[in-house]
Design a protein around this motif. Sequence first.
Motif, PDB file in Angstrom:
ATOM      1  N   ASN A   1     -16.324  12.610 -32.139  1.00  0.00           N
ATOM      2  CA  ASN A   1     -15.600  13.490 -31.225  1.00  0.00           C
ATOM      3  C   ASN A   1     -15.729  13.022 -29.777  1.00  0.00           C
ATOM      4  OD1 ASN A   1     -13.952  15.704 -30.665  1.00  0.00           O
ATOM      5  ND2 ASN A   1     -15.701  17.049 -30.271  1.00  0.00           N
ATOM      6  N   LEU A   2     -15.499  11.720 -29.590  1.00  0.00           N
ATOM      7  CA  LEU A   2     -15.618  11.136 -28.252  1.00  0.00           C
ATOM      8  C   LEU A   2     -14.318  11.315 -27.468  1.00  0.00           C
ATOM      9  CD1 LEU A   2     -17.387   7.827 -29.298  1.00  0.00           C
ATOM     10  CD2 LEU A   2     -18.441   9.762 -28.132  1.00  0.00           C
ATOM     11  N   SER A   3     -14.467  11.556 -26.185  1.00  0.00           N
ATOM     12  CA  SER A   3     -13.309  11.701 -25.307  1.00  0.00           C
ATOM     13  C   SER A   3     -13.091  10.380 -24.574  1.00  0.00           C
ATOM     14  CB  SER A   3     -13.534  12.842 -24.297  1.00  0.00           C
ATOM     15  OG  SER A   3     -12.421  12.978 -23.443  1.00  0.00           O
ATOM     16  N   LEU A   4     -12.078   9.637 -25.001  1.00  0.00           N
ATOM     17  CA  LEU A   4     -11.799   8.306 -24.452  1.00  0.00           C
ATOM     18  C   LEU A   4     -10.331   8.233 -24.030  1.00  0.00           C
ATOM     19  CD1 LEU A   4     -13.615   6.174 -27.187  1.00  0.00           C
ATOM     20  CD2 LEU A   4     -14.461   6.682 -24.891  1.00  0.00           C
ATOM     21  N   PRO A   5     -10.015   7.309 -23.120  1.00  0.00           N
ATOM     22  CA  PRO A   5      -8.610   7.144 -22.722  1.00  0.00           C
ATOM     23  C   PRO A   5      -7.729   6.857 -23.933  1.00  0.00           C
ATOM     24  CG  PRO A   5     -10.054   5.899 -21.274  1.00  0.00           C
ATOM     25  CD  PRO A   5     -10.920   6.392 -22.396  1.00  0.00           C
ATOM     26  N   ALA A   6      -6.565   7.460 -23.953  1.00  0.00           N
ATOM     27  CA  ALA A   6      -5.662   7.287 -25.092  1.00  0.00           C
ATOM     28  C   ALA A   6      -5.141   5.864 -25.174  1.00  0.00           C
ATOM     29  CB  ALA A   6      -4.505   8.269 -24.987  1.00  0.00           C
ATOM     30  N   LEU A   7      -5.074   5.356 -26.396  1.00  0.00           N
ATOM     31  CA  LEU A   7      -4.457   4.058 -26.656  1.00  0.00           C
ATOM     32  C   LEU A   7      -3.135   4.285 -27.380  1.00  0.00           C
ATOM     33  CD1 LEU A   7      -7.532   1.960 -27.865  1.00  0.00           C
ATOM     34  CD2 LEU A   7      -6.467   1.962 -25.602  1.00  0.00           C
ATOM     35  N   PRO A   8      -2.193   3.390 -27.211  1.00  0.00           N
ATOM     36  CA  PRO A   8      -0.877   3.602 -27.838  1.00  0.00           C
ATOM     37  C   PRO A   8      -0.945   3.484 -29.352  1.00  0.00           C
ATOM     38  CG  PRO A   8      -1.001   1.407 -26.925  1.00  0.00           C
ATOM     39  CD  PRO A   8      -2.249   2.113 -26.472  1.00  0.00           C
ATOM     40  N   LYS A   9      -0.002   4.118 -30.015  1.00  0.00           N
ATOM     41  CA  LYS A   9       0.129   3.943 -31.456  1.00  0.00           C
ATOM     42  C   LYS A   9       0.742   2.576 -31.727  1.00  0.00           C
ATOM     43  CE  LYS A   9       0.907   8.885 -32.190  1.00  0.00           C
ATOM     44  NZ  LYS A   9       1.858   9.910 -32.693  1.00  0.00           N
TER      45      LYS A   9
END
Length: 485
Positions: free
Chosen positions: A183-191
């Motif tokens: 449940n880490l909050s990390l910058p979103a990466l694209p699909k």
Amino acid sequence: MKVSKEELVAVLAQFNPWWRDEAIADLPKWRRAAFRELHTWIIAPPAPRAVLLSGARQIGKTTLMLQAVDVLLRAGIPTANILYATFDHPILKLASIDAVLDAWREREPKVEGVEYLFLDEAQFIRDWGTWVKHQVDFCKERRITFTGSAMPLVEAGQESGVGRWHTIRLTTLTFYEYLQIKNLSLPALPKLRSLKNLFEWPQTDFYRIAEAASTYVGHFHEYLVRGGFPQTAQTDSITQAQRLLREDIIDKVLKRDMTALFGVRRVLDLEHTFLYLCMHDGGLLDMVDLCANLEVKRPTAQSFIELLEATHLIYRLPPFGYGKDVLRARFKIYLADAAIAPAVMLKGKAILEDATALGVATETAVFKHLFARYYAQNVRFSYWREKKDHEVDLVAEVDGEIIPFEVKYRAQHTGVRELKGLIELCESKRISRGYVVTKSLDDFGLMTAPQPARGSGQAPTQIMRIPAPLLCYWMGATELPVGTE
């Protein structure tokens, strides 16, 4: 052995709290990617088959089944028509499967509709293959899901079970799943629907994603050390996580399962063989050296290797190609998880300061992610090696297409000179594209191989450099649909 029905009912009641209108305790909300496939086969099976969840110990098979039970309950399936039983329990292990079902129906009379049976560690059911075959053939109102921690569950009943069950083979957690379970909050990466899409990216996208992925690198290294087992992933201390990993592998698999399932008596020799493989993870298996070092005969060592593969602790890769040369060649060995070797060899986090060890762990992780991504398509994995010792770490053959992967996890940027094996393979097999797994996030993007020999009519091979954290993230991401590269 005769077990009283009262004892069986008491045990089953513990495992089936929904019979008492109680919720399943401590059931995680997060689900593994394999849950989608399992859910399809339970709710609307594409064919009249049972479902086998196959994989190593402690990778979440039981949790997947209980999550499926939870979905059925929420859909309004009568509680009396759902049974969960684990045959690792001593009472159930002593009883026959028919006695267990009789006890179920005495405790919970059947309600109209489909019955759902979830049978854990089914390798301990006597003549399980024949029983499952009979159920699938003659009990159309039952949908059976069962698990096994050893490949003999598939092989022992292979002849009688052809077409009777669909196998879902689980690996340890992918890097994507590891991040989700923590449940880490990390910058979103694209699909990313396919790795092929990377060849269409503009250069600015590579810079942008590399910058966004910077916070992922530290977690990727911790993942390599901590391991992809749900329990170890959620343990605060890495030292404690590695201790749990050692206990599960050495004590439960090598010392208990090997004796119970295969009748292994020379447990110490088996343990030494596994330790040898931990020291040579990702390398070519030299049977002569192994036998000489461990003082065991070749048939014994060969048997141990097969048993370790059967219990999902190792993978064996043949060399690329077919025929007699392949049969005589050496296999390449990968452990089931990159964290196993550091844990078993008591190295702790030391591999993070050892460039060679870190590269080996990364290659192991990359193979596991490719296997997890492609296995359902019956992909053939191999390695390629030429007489001049030019080699390619991994070759996947998917739907008639050859896709090579080379792992170069090191500080220096990857250039054409370091890819002689990959370029040679691509030219000889007329492969249009290949992949290089790199370390640095800025070692990311398209490179073109030298022009092939004049007159060959072949265009230069396109090579995509992908940092390992990104490759493993995308290979494990749930957004990737089945059936695409």
